[in-house]
Motif scaffolding. Sequence first.
Motif, PDB file in Angstrom:
ATOM      1  N   PHE A  54       0.827  -1.204   0.000  1.00 52.48           N
ATOM      2  CA  PHE A  54       0.000   0.000   0.000  1.00 52.48           C
ATOM      3  C   PHE A  54       0.866   1.260   0.000  1.00 52.48           C
ATOM      4  O   PHE A  54       0.543   2.246  -0.661  1.00 52.48           O
ATOM      5  CB  PHE A  54      -0.941  -0.005   1.212  1.00 52.48           C
ATOM      6  N   GLY A  55       1.976   1.223   0.738  1.00 48.30           N
ATOM      7  CA  GLY A  55       2.898   2.350   0.741  1.00 48.30           C
ATOM      8  C   GLY A  55       3.528   2.549  -0.622  1.00 48.30           C
ATOM      9  O   GLY A  55       3.640   3.678  -1.119  1.00 48.30           O
ATOM     10  N   LEU A  56       3.928   1.446  -1.256  1.00 47.69           N
ATOM     11  CA  LEU A  56       4.556   1.531  -2.573  1.00 47.69           C
ATOM     12  C   LEU A  56       3.576   2.011  -3.645  1.00 47.69           C
ATOM     13  O   LEU A  56       3.977   2.618  -4.634  1.00 47.69           O
ATOM     14  CB  LEU A  56       5.127   0.171  -2.967  1.00 47.69           C
ATOM     15  N   PHE A  57       2.302   1.728  -3.448  1.00 46.97           N
ATOM     16  CA  PHE A  57       1.289   2.230  -4.369  1.00 46.97           C
ATOM     17  C   PHE A  57       1.172   3.755  -4.271  1.00 46.97           C
ATOM     18  O   PHE A  57       1.033   4.453  -5.282  1.00 46.97           O
ATOM     19  CB  PHE A  57      -0.068   1.593  -4.066  1.00 46.97           C
ATOM     20  N   LEU A  58       1.264   4.287  -3.060  1.00 48.48           N
ATOM     21  CA  LEU A  58       1.087   5.724  -2.842  1.00 48.48           C
ATOM     22  C   LEU A  58       2.321   6.553  -3.192  1.00 48.48           C
ATOM     23  O   LEU A  58       2.206   7.711  -3.619  1.00 48.48           O
ATOM     24  CB  LEU A  58       0.725   5.980  -1.375  1.00 48.48           C
ATOM     25  N   ILE A  59       3.509   5.982  -3.008  1.00 50.54           N
ATOM     26  CA  ILE A  59       4.754   6.756  -3.130  1.00 50.54           C
ATOM     27  C   ILE A  59       4.936   7.471  -4.474  1.00 50.54           C
ATOM     28  O   ILE A  59       5.305   8.658  -4.495  1.00 50.54           O
ATOM     29  CB  ILE A  59       5.970   5.869  -2.800  1.00 50.54           C
ATOM     30  N   PRO A  60       4.691   6.847  -5.637  1.00 52.85           N
ATOM     31  CA  PRO A  60       4.869   7.591  -6.901  1.00 52.85           C
ATOM     32  C   PRO A  60       4.020   8.853  -6.982  1.00 52.85           C
ATOM     33  O   PRO A  60       4.485   9.892  -7.463  1.00 52.85           O
ATOM     34  CB  PRO A  60       4.461   6.562  -7.965  1.00 52.85           C
ATOM     35  N   TYR A 104       3.730  14.901  -6.667  1.00 50.51           N
ATOM     36  CA  TYR A 104       3.101  16.076  -6.049  1.00 50.51           C
ATOM     37  C   TYR A 104       4.133  16.870  -5.238  1.00 50.51           C
ATOM     38  O   TYR A 104       4.136  18.096  -5.251  1.00 50.51           O
ATOM     39  CB  TYR A 104       1.942  15.638  -5.155  1.00 50.51           C
ATOM     40  N   MET A 105       5.012  16.163  -4.543  1.00 48.29           N
ATOM     41  CA  MET A 105       6.043  16.802  -3.729  1.00 48.29           C
ATOM     42  C   MET A 105       6.987  17.645  -4.580  1.00 48.29           C
ATOM     43  O   MET A 105       7.364  18.763  -4.213  1.00 48.29           O
ATOM     44  CB  MET A 105       6.853  15.734  -2.981  1.00 48.29           C
ATOM     45  N   ALA A 106       7.358  17.127  -5.742  1.00 49.48           N
ATOM     46  CA  ALA A 106       8.355  17.792  -6.578  1.00 49.48           C
ATOM     47  C   ALA A 106       7.778  18.812  -7.551  1.00 49.48           C
ATOM     48  O   ALA A 106       8.399  19.841  -7.824  1.00 49.48           O
ATOM     49  CB  ALA A 106       9.157  16.749  -7.355  1.00 49.48           C
ATOM     50  N   PHE A 107       6.585  18.522  -8.065  1.00 50.11           N
ATOM     51  CA  PHE A 107       6.062  19.355  -9.151  1.00 50.11           C
ATOM     52  C   PHE A 107       4.676  19.950  -8.886  1.00 50.11           C
ATOM     53  O   PHE A 107       4.203  20.758  -9.690  1.00 50.11           O
ATOM     54  CB  PHE A 107       5.999  18.532 -10.444  1.00 50.11           C
ATOM     55  N   GLY A 108       4.021  19.540  -7.806  1.00 46.85           N
ATOM     56  CA  GLY A 108       2.671  20.031  -7.557  1.00 46.85           C
ATOM     57  C   GLY A 108       1.652  19.323  -8.442  1.00 46.85           C
ATOM     58  O   GLY A 108       1.981  18.370  -9.151  1.00 46.85           O
ATOM     59  N   LYS A 109       0.425  19.827  -8.452  1.00 42.01           N
ATOM     60  CA  LYS A 109      -0.647  19.191  -9.225  1.00 42.01           C
ATOM     61  C   LYS A 109      -0.347  19.157 -10.712  1.00 42.01           C
ATOM     62  O   LYS A 109      -0.710  18.199 -11.417  1.00 42.01           O
ATOM     63  CB  LYS A 109      -1.962  19.935  -8.975  1.00 42.01           C
ATOM     64  N   LYS A 110       0.320  20.174 -11.219  1.00 43.75           N
ATOM     65  CA  LYS A 110       0.582  20.245 -12.662  1.00 43.75           C
ATOM     66  C   LYS A 110       1.528  19.133 -13.127  1.00 43.75           C
ATOM     67  O   LYS A 110       1.586  18.820 -14.312  1.00 43.75           O
ATOM     68  CB  LYS A 110       1.162  21.607 -13.023  1.00 43.75           C
ATOM     69  N   GLY A 111       2.244  18.532 -12.183  1.00 47.60           N
ATOM     70  CA  GLY A 111       3.171  17.466 -12.539  1.00 47.60           C
ATOM     71  C   GLY A 111       2.492  16.211 -13.054  1.00 47.60           C
ATOM     72  O   GLY A 111       3.144  15.352 -13.674  1.00 47.60           O
ATOM     73  N   PHE A 112       1.188  16.090 -12.836  1.00 50.20           N
ATOM     74  CA  PHE A 112       0.462  14.892 -13.279  1.00 50.20           C
ATOM     75  C   PHE A 112       0.056  14.985 -14.759  1.00 50.20           C
ATOM     76  O   PHE A 112      -0.421  14.003 -15.322  1.00 50.20           O
ATOM     77  CB  PHE A 112      -0.787  14.677 -12.420  1.00 50.20           C
ATOM     78  N   LYS A 113       0.258  16.156 -15.362  1.00 47.66           N
ATOM     79  CA  LYS A 113      -0.146  16.355 -16.750  1.00 47.66           C
ATOM     80  C   LYS A 113       0.602  15.418 -17.702  1.00 47.66           C
ATOM     81  O   LYS A 113       1.826  15.336 -17.677  1.00 47.66           O
ATOM     82  CB  LYS A 113       0.120  17.815 -17.151  1.00 47.66           C
ATOM     83  N   ASN A 114      -0.157  14.685 -18.511  1.00 52.12           N
ATOM     84  CA  ASN A 114       0.400  13.764 -19.516  1.00 52.12           C
ATOM     85  C   ASN A 114       1.335  12.710 -18.907  1.00 52.12           C
ATOM     86  O   ASN A 114       2.262  12.241 -19.572  1.00 52.12           O
ATOM     87  CB  ASN A 114       1.179  14.537 -20.602  1.00 52.12           C
ATOM     88  N   PHE A 115       1.087  12.378 -17.663  1.00 56.72           N
ATOM     89  CA  PHE A 115       1.999  11.439 -17.004  1.00 56.72           C
ATOM     90  C   PHE A 115       1.273  10.220 -16.430  1.00 56.72           C
ATOM     91  O   PHE A 115       1.891   9.358 -15.825  1.00 56.72           O
ATOM     92  CB  PHE A 115       2.745  12.169 -15.882  1.00 56.72           C
ATOM     93  N   ALA A 116      -0.021  10.135 -16.641  1.00 57.72           N
ATOM     94  CA  ALA A 116      -0.823   9.055 -16.053  1.00 57.72           C
ATOM     95  C   ALA A 116      -0.333   7.653 -16.415  1.00 57.72           C
ATOM     96  O   ALA A 116      -0.278   6.780 -15.537  1.00 57.72           O
ATOM     97  CB  ALA A 116      -2.291   9.228 -16.441  1.00 57.72           C
ATOM     98  N   PRO A 117       0.051   7.382 -17.658  1.00 49.96           N
ATOM     99  CA  PRO A 117       0.451   6.000 -18.002  1.00 49.96           C
ATOM    100  C   PRO A 117       1.612   5.473 -17.153  1.00 49.96           C
ATOM    101  O   PRO A 117       1.515   4.379 -16.595  1.00 49.96           O
ATOM    102  CB  PRO A 117       0.851   6.123 -19.480  1.00 49.96           C
ATOM    103  N   PHE A 118       2.696   6.236 -17.058  1.00 50.65           N
ATOM    104  CA  PHE A 118       3.834   5.740 -16.275  1.00 50.65           C
ATOM    105  C   PHE A 118       3.547   5.803 -14.778  1.00 50.65           C
ATOM    106  O   PHE A 118       4.021   4.957 -14.021  1.00 50.65           O
ATOM    107  CB  PHE A 118       5.098   6.539 -16.574  1.00 50.65           C
ATOM    108  N   LEU A 119       2.779   6.780 -14.357  1.00 46.37           N
ATOM    109  CA  LEU A 119       2.428   6.903 -12.942  1.00 46.37           C
ATOM    110  C   LEU A 119       1.634   5.684 -12.484  1.00 46.37           C
ATOM    111  O   LEU A 119       1.922   5.093 -11.434  1.00 46.37           O
ATOM    112  CB  LEU A 119       1.617   8.184 -12.715  1.00 46.37           C
ATOM    113  N   ILE A 120       0.645   5.310 -13.272  1.00 45.89           N
ATOM    114  CA  ILE A 120      -0.162   4.128 -12.936  1.00 45.89           C
ATOM    115  C   ILE A 120       0.689   2.868 -13.001  1.00 45.89           C
ATOM    116  O   ILE A 120       0.611   1.994 -12.130  1.00 45.89           O
ATOM    117  CB  ILE A 120      -1.376   4.019 -13.890  1.00 45.89           C
ATOM    118  N   PHE A 121       1.518   2.779 -14.042  1.00 42.84           N
ATOM    119  CA  PHE A 121       2.393   1.614 -14.193  1.00 42.84           C
ATOM    120  C   PHE A 121       3.302   1.443 -12.973  1.00 42.84           C
ATOM    121  O   PHE A 121       3.395   0.359 -12.392  1.00 42.84           O
ATOM    122  CB  PHE A 121       3.246   1.756 -15.456  1.00 42.84           C
TER     123      PHE A 121
END
Length: 501
Positions: free
Chosen positions: A189-195, A200-217
Amino acid sequence: MMLLLAVSPIVAILIGMVIMRKSAMYVAPIVTVYAIILSLIFFQTDINTVIIQSKSGIIEGIKIICLLWPAFIILKIMVFTGAIGKVKEVLSGVTCDKRAQLIIISSMFVTFLEGAAGAGSPAAIAGPFLVGLGFNPVVAAAASLLGDSTAASWGGAGLTTINGSSALIKAGIMTAAQSSVMVGRIHIFGLFLIPYILIYMAFGKKGFKNFAPFLIFSSLCTPTILFFISNFIGPELASLGTGVLSIAASVIFLKFYKLDTPEEYRYKKEEIPRDIVREKINYSSFQAFGPYIILSLALPIVRYSFPLNVLAKYGYIMWVAAVVFVSSYLGGLILKLKTSSYLVHAKNAALNVFPALITISTLLVLSNIMKVSGMISIMANTIAMVTRDLYPAMSPVIGSLGAFITGTGLGSNIMFAPMHLEAATKLGLNPITIFAGQNAGASLGNLICTNNIIAVAITVDLIGREGEIMKKVFKPFFIIVSTYMVVTMLYTHIIFPTWGL
């Protein structure tokens, strides 16, 4: 009165290390002597018992150092030869997306380093590496600590789980394999949350833009790999194997799926400060990873080639230490290191781990004394009486507190395992799931441990700004420890109430 006396050694450690900011190498021996005096005067412990338990703690401490020493040798060889530079080159060449680099390096690569060496090496290597790739030093430090907040439950070659579980293993409650199974089921569960937290820690909400595929992976890949290794292979390769396979899977994913990276998140080589650029490394990728390849192959081969009772003849940890030591020498040969140079690094590594010998040995003595004197029993009974059915939720918190105090997940497990065993027995709860919560929390406690924060601050040149790192990691810590509290409650009361018993 007796409760206050029983708790006082832990309070003394907290005061010495947190308030007075003294090294554990000095605090642990002083508090141990204090605990021995308490046990003799107020708890009427037999002096022969104190001597026996002290001797046992010192011997076990020496065994642990026998593992840490060759692990440090490998790290020193990698740095001296420049092989670690080639490793960085390979990892940074996987993708030009800084967000993917952040996850691969601070989570997957750090997990690999924790399994290969542990003992503070992951953040010391990953922090400066991230700074070199252009990340803000505070973000780099916090990300390195966060990435190590799950893998530390196993540490180098499974040490933290194997030795940290010794109180329950010796009592016949569980095996090292069972301990690895259950803590792995929490850490997924921790490893699921860490990415998600890292981005969010490094880039804020905008960091999720166009990044869903690798983030989910990445949020599914790493916990899945950890689950299978920790549940079906064993603790020795849980961290190292998860790190290696996660990196390999990410390389394959990014090769076939091209991320649509916004310009602001593209990695630019010119961001690397000139003063940290190394000369061109002549090693091949295979040579650079050689010591760790040998180690990752040798551990399972030896583990499953001999009966467990043969390997454990001189203590379970000793065969692991022997494998790591041989791997360190063979790795040096692959990197074309002369034997004379290897011996120099071995000597320097021994000097590096000597403070850990004093700290770990005295903490083991302290744990033994608190156990045989009845101090731990008093604390366990009190906490169990107050929390009752909520006790499982407290185990990750206690584990985190232990790591915060002692500076290591291993130290926390050693200190509190006997207490959890007694409390679980008194309450009629599953000690395996409760200790898993302790072990998971102890690993997470490395995220907020003062010693670790100061250490990583040194490596990224943030001396005097440790408070900024602490502030950065506190929210992730709170999120994950709260998750672990809920999971441990569910595992103990509903999902695995009798598992392993």
